[in-house]
Design a protein around this motif. Sequence first.
Motif, PDB file in Angstrom:
ATOM      1  N   GLU A 136       0.849  -1.195   0.000  1.00  0.00           N
ATOM      2  CA  GLU A 136       0.000   0.000   0.000  1.00  0.00           C
ATOM      3  C   GLU A 136       0.887   1.248   0.000  1.00  0.00           C
ATOM      4  OE1 GLU A 136      -3.397   0.907   0.103  1.00  0.00           O
ATOM      5  OE2 GLU A 136      -2.314   2.806  -0.042  1.00  0.00           O
TER       6      GLU A 136
ATOM      7  N   ARG B 178      -0.097   4.544  -0.332  1.00  0.00           N
ATOM      8  CA  ARG B 178      -0.838   5.786  -0.151  1.00  0.00           C
ATOM      9  C   ARG B 178      -0.015   6.874   0.565  1.00  0.00           C
ATOM     10  NH1 ARG B 178      -4.895   5.542   3.652  1.00  0.00           N
ATOM     11  NH2 ARG B 178      -4.329   3.332   3.671  1.00  0.00           N
TER      12      ARG B 178
ATOM     13  N   THR C 178      -0.347  -9.595  -2.102  1.00  0.00           N
ATOM     14  CA  THR C 178       0.102  -8.367  -1.450  1.00  0.00           C
ATOM     15  C   THR C 178       0.515  -8.692  -0.017  1.00  0.00           C
ATOM     16  OG1 THR C 178      -1.998  -7.776  -0.442  1.00  0.00           O
ATOM     17  CG2 THR C 178      -1.666  -7.097  -2.734  1.00  0.00           C
TER      18      THR C 178
ATOM     19  N   ALA D 142      -0.848  -7.133   2.487  1.00  0.00           N
ATOM     20  CA  ALA D 142      -1.916  -6.525   3.291  1.00  0.00           C
ATOM     21  C   ALA D 142      -2.096  -7.282   4.607  1.00  0.00           C
ATOM     22  CB  ALA D 142      -3.216  -6.520   2.502  1.00  0.00           C
TER      23      ALA D 142
ATOM     24  N   SER E 268       1.298  -3.268   6.027  1.00  0.00           N
ATOM     25  CA  SER E 268       0.755  -3.295   4.664  1.00  0.00           C
ATOM     26  C   SER E 268       1.492  -2.294   3.787  1.00  0.00           C
ATOM     27  CB  SER E 268      -0.723  -2.909   4.675  1.00  0.00           C
ATOM     28  OG  SER E 268      -1.431  -3.754   5.511  1.00  0.00           O
ATOM     29  N   LYS E 269       2.135  -1.345   4.452  1.00  0.00           N
ATOM     30  CA  LYS E 269       2.833  -0.287   3.712  1.00  0.00           C
ATOM     31  C   LYS E 269       4.334  -0.512   3.669  1.00  0.00           C
ATOM     32  CE  LYS E 269      -0.434   3.294   5.165  1.00  0.00           C
ATOM     33  NZ  LYS E 269      -0.545   4.474   6.043  1.00  0.00           N
TER      34      LYS E 269
END
Lengths: 625, 304, 521
Positions: free
Chosen positions: B124, B126, B151, B153, B168-169
């Motif tokens: 992720e 973002r 992923t 996640a 997740s990042k």
Amino acid sequence: MDLHLNAAKPSAEERAAIDAALEKREAPGHHAPSHVERAPAASSNGLPLRSKRHLLLPVLHAIEQRMGWISPGALNYASLKLGVPPAEAHGVASFYEMFSLTPRPPVVAHVCDDIACMTRGAGALCAELERKLGPAGKPCVGGKAIWQRSSCLGLCERAPGALITAAGETPRERVIAPAKAEGISSTLTEAASGKLLEQIDSIDAKVSVPQAGQPQLRLLRGVGQVDPASLDDYRRLGGYEALRRALQWGPERVIREVMDSKLLGRGGAAFPAGKKWEAVHLQRNSNRPHYVICNADESEPGTFKDRILMEGHPFAVLEGMTIAAFAAGANKGYIYIRGEYPLATERLGHAIRTARAQNLLGESILGSGFSLDVEIRRGAGAYICGEETALFNSIEGYRGEPRNKPPFPTQSGLFHQPTVVNNVETLVNVPEVILSGGAAYARVGTANSSGYRLFCVSGHVVCPGVYEVSLGPTIRNVIEMAGGVGGTGRLQAVLLGGAAGSFVSPKELDTALTFEGTRAIGATLGSGVVMLFDDSVDLKQILLRIAAFFRSETCGQCVPCRVGTIRQEELLERLVQRKPLGSNEQETALLKEMAQAMRDASICGLGQTASGAILSAMDRWSLFS
Amino acid sequence: MSEQAQAPSPLTPIPPAPAPEIPPGVARRQFEIIIDGNRVAVAEGATILEAAKKLRIETPTLCFLETLTPVNVCRVCVVELEGSRALVPACSRKVEAGMVIHTDSERVRLSRRVVLEFLASSVEVRTAPQLQEYMKRYAARREKFGPRAATVAQPEKIDNELYVRDYSKCILCYKCVEACGVDAQNTFAISVAGRGFHAHIATEFEIPLTDSACVYCGNCIGVCPTGALMGKTEYDMRKAGTWDESRQTHTETICPYCGVGCELTVDAQAGQIVKVSSPLDHSVTQGNLCIKGRFGWQFTQPKT
Amino acid sequence: MILLWGSNARETHPIFFHHVLKGIRNGGKLFVIDPRRTSSAQWADTWLGPDVGGDISLANAMAREIIHSGLANEKFIQHATSGFDAYRAGVEKYTLERAERETGVPAEVIRQTAHAYARAERAQICWTLGITEHHNAVDNVLALINLGLLTGHVGRYGSGLNPLRGQNNVQGGGDMGAIPDRLPGFQHVENAELRAKFERAYGARLDPKRGWHLSAMFEAMKRGELTALYVLGENPIDSEADRHRAVKLMSGLEFLVVQDLFYTKTAELAHVILPGSAGWCETEGTVTSSERRVQRVRAAVPLPEGARDDMEIIYELARRFGRDWGKPDAETIWNELRSLSPMHAGMSYKRLEELGGIQWPCYDESHPGEMYLHSRLWREPLVGPRAPFSVVEFEPPVDELSDEYPIRLTTGRHLDSYNTGEQSRRFPSPLRREATLDLSPEDGKRYHVSEGEPVRVSSRRGSVLAPVRFDPGLRPGLAFLCVHFHEQVSTNDLTIDAVDPKSGTSEFKATAIRIEKCAEH
């Protein structure tokens, strides 16, 4: 350092197992290298505790073998004793396939379902085990055992293979090959009931070395003919004559002869052995100590020649290694052997003890003034640790992640000191070089591929096994030596060099198995794998298994390899399931793009070669168009 | 004996002396190399990245930080070195005389783009502005591996009041491990664990930070390039939708908690401190702080 | 080599300790001298754990060993020091064996430490309150200075003597003249010429005699000579040794003004409370770090309602006293200081900002500041006066151990807390743990107390209840209490107000206590 442990406490058994392992390792001959990262010592009244981080892997093995898994309390205690932060110890333990960090039954069957075994019924074997014992990875035999699928165990000539490990007060390991569901199941039951397994099976030379006894053999001479545990037998074959001669010659002459012999590394990279030795030797006055490492972490699917050498000819490995150490000026050697090779480990251990007792190792070998001690380090289930820099990290007690090169091992290797790393087969060639002389040795074989070499022939072939050749034979020659194509008798494909190698088609069988011959058709000799697939094999499934192998064996350090290997497997799955994103051609283009990035941007050979075999097959057979 | 021989009197100021010298560093050889057709001379031991910087060539980096030992794992900085089979990481490869390097060839652009696509398809991004900017620059498309691409996640880890870990990042750049470890803090509360795609940052046995060796210096947050590690205040404000960097002021000042003189960058929004960090290039801190410096500012806030 | 003496920098100066760790990784040696085997000591090549207060015995024995082994830097001693003969004679009786008896540190370890220090190419001694919170604090410091002079480990790059300051502006306070006998820039108030310079600039007459330090003020309160007190940003009720005495004396003041951020225990006694400002984030100005680096602090957030900038409070007071100073800003005040203090003269705000701080002395605007002091001692010929050796003698702590009070209590900080806790208790630290009486596990057994059990801790002055915690870093006979949680455990009910006559610091580090199992538990 100010070590902070969590609250978990070890059990009495765990404590005893760790203490015993350390005691063993701290015996004379196992001194901590004094320059090991000067890890700030926890100190008490002026007595610094040496960093013992390099003992982490052996200690983890000891816990696993005693308890069947590594508990938080045991890890804490190991951390305390070694001065390693528990988070890092956990990072190391969780790197290896053979260690479990959750409770696991003490008896484990590792059943190979890799490509060589696939051609010999591994699929059916696993299906039957599922019927008999329940699904893989779930406790069976009353919760006291478990079976799980495994990558190549290096038992390809007797496929399908299985390795049983039984933890406990007297831990045991046993190889079963060829394995049947009945045999695995009864062995598990036996071990689970507390019976000690017959420690390990013994090599049946007639199966593994079909050429056994033939007079022209050099590397395999004596395998299956003499007692591998007997130093006298080895001497009768001329063993240790080369070492004697080398000690007389002195390091410079030894290096010159090895240079003249054009001996190239047999581990896959084919680097001239003499050059490595010389590079380390030249630093003899500036950058000590030096190390020599025998890379016995043979894990390339389809490769088992080093195991055969270690099981059948352990003193030859030691002799070659001693000569290498003498030339390079190393007084300490490690044999890093893959954890799935219990018999080879045992035989080498015995050979080391015997050699030490006979002054063929230890202080002033044969009165020469040259001293060497050799220690065995067992891997624990990580293909990547065969990569030399990952191997250094593994010995040092770090995660087996490759380092960036340069600096090269000859400059900065084990413990960041000059280090020679040679493969088992390379080292077994060394006494031959010394005895015949470099120039004479160079005349064996072809101009650019000198000397003796071994091929691991497996898959659909009549007589799988290790074959020694000295001239540059063609693929066809080698298949003929092994009795011809097995299975349906109709050859579909040959895999050269293992999972990191490439496929060739029946049209290419007249290619010479030399460095130059294979290079000409875009293939590689690699570690000497010649694996045959008949026309009954679904090559797509083989490619999927290869993709799964790389996905599970990537260390995860660099992005192209960590993510690329899983994206490659996903892509192949889509193709196999006929659910491509867009067209098959688009998928193929995407795969090629990924492959290029993995080849160009990965840190080490694993990522750089992870697409090679797959693309070679797709190119040759248009599998998905 | 002269006057000087007498012991000093506190009443008399000591006369100024010439300023003390700082011993010069070891003189380094200069190497000349060619990057994208331009000659540049750099000192022995310098990296390709440093050489490129001298030519104002901007090289993307994610796992690199001036204050940390290069781990060269993200591979987004790779460049083409003539004579080398594979590309080489600019961040750690030391220059050698005569190197010829291309930083913007087709091969380089492809590898950089694919690496970014690999990351963005599994992580992720973002709150990773830098990575997003690189993606634009190299026209990287995260969707190309399909909707079912694996992923990392997973749920956020909130086990203390000071910071949140949202793996997740996490792009596994190793920076937090290095900052927690030998490069700064030497606490070793976290390490990379597991292997392959499942390699991840963890305490031992994934125990909560509160049971671990963590001393909450937050130096891991200071180096995280993707927002996977984030102060709780920022996390809460982002969640509430009140985090607004355009309204934030950044003030350099000095930490009050001891005499070391750590420089702080105090980010404030609407008259309240929302985050404290330290500049990487400050000789005292090199971006690092302790728990008091990074989190001990709440006494200045009006009670809410 | 770094000799960390009486300091747990790992927890009290964490970012300084990062630099120490870098040094260790680069091959440097760390020796830690501390009665407790602290987290700092756990990084040391060698840890020496003397009994509390044994520092002078240890230092003098090291000196004797260095001299006897021919490791003294005779050239430097000859060139730049005075009083060596007396010093040599003074340390002669401090044999290694005597030091072992007086400190508990094995003679051989003292010998090794002495040799390592003397032989090191570069060596520094860093200390904190473990050296200075003693009744003979100044002698302790002099003993360390002697070692530096003896070996020439002063005035050279990478060497030196470094007190690590506990707050961001302890050094700055001293620099600005918050010392009884100094004007800003360490200019002596009793030097008429210097004083006249200030009087001219200030347009006011200055008291020509030195003032009182904190402990002397308490003495003066006791004598009735000090009746009014203006306390800025200090919480003596919680921070002074022997709390009962502090409360008694301050309650007896005729007039007490407290300027603070918080309604502290001290503020509770005040007649007037002036809500001040958090200097580091609500006001403009400078502070000076341990390494003499003057650095800018800046306002990042507005003052809370009702609070005022400390400067403003002061010149508002001046106005009420009939002197209008106007409303000069921080830079104007700084520039006035620069005009009066030669060692700050070159530090314009512009330069401070450009250079990220400057280390004094900095005599003019082309001067780079000085990374280390006393390089003059190595100049040929010597610049300025010689550096004197001082003869100092070992004296055990005032609060003697006895059968009644057999345990030595020492005090200190936790990593996540700060002084009396007014600031640090207001953030939710996951590390926070209440005050505990830390004991060696052996003493736990000996006194039949278990971890977590509240015990009564008594000294000759008072007693408190505190839960027990075992710390294997403590030797038997040694106990530790932190100073942060006076609401819970009022550590200074126990401590002694034995004061160093020269510095005015109390002997916080050495209290004799006993512990008793709690009947009420």
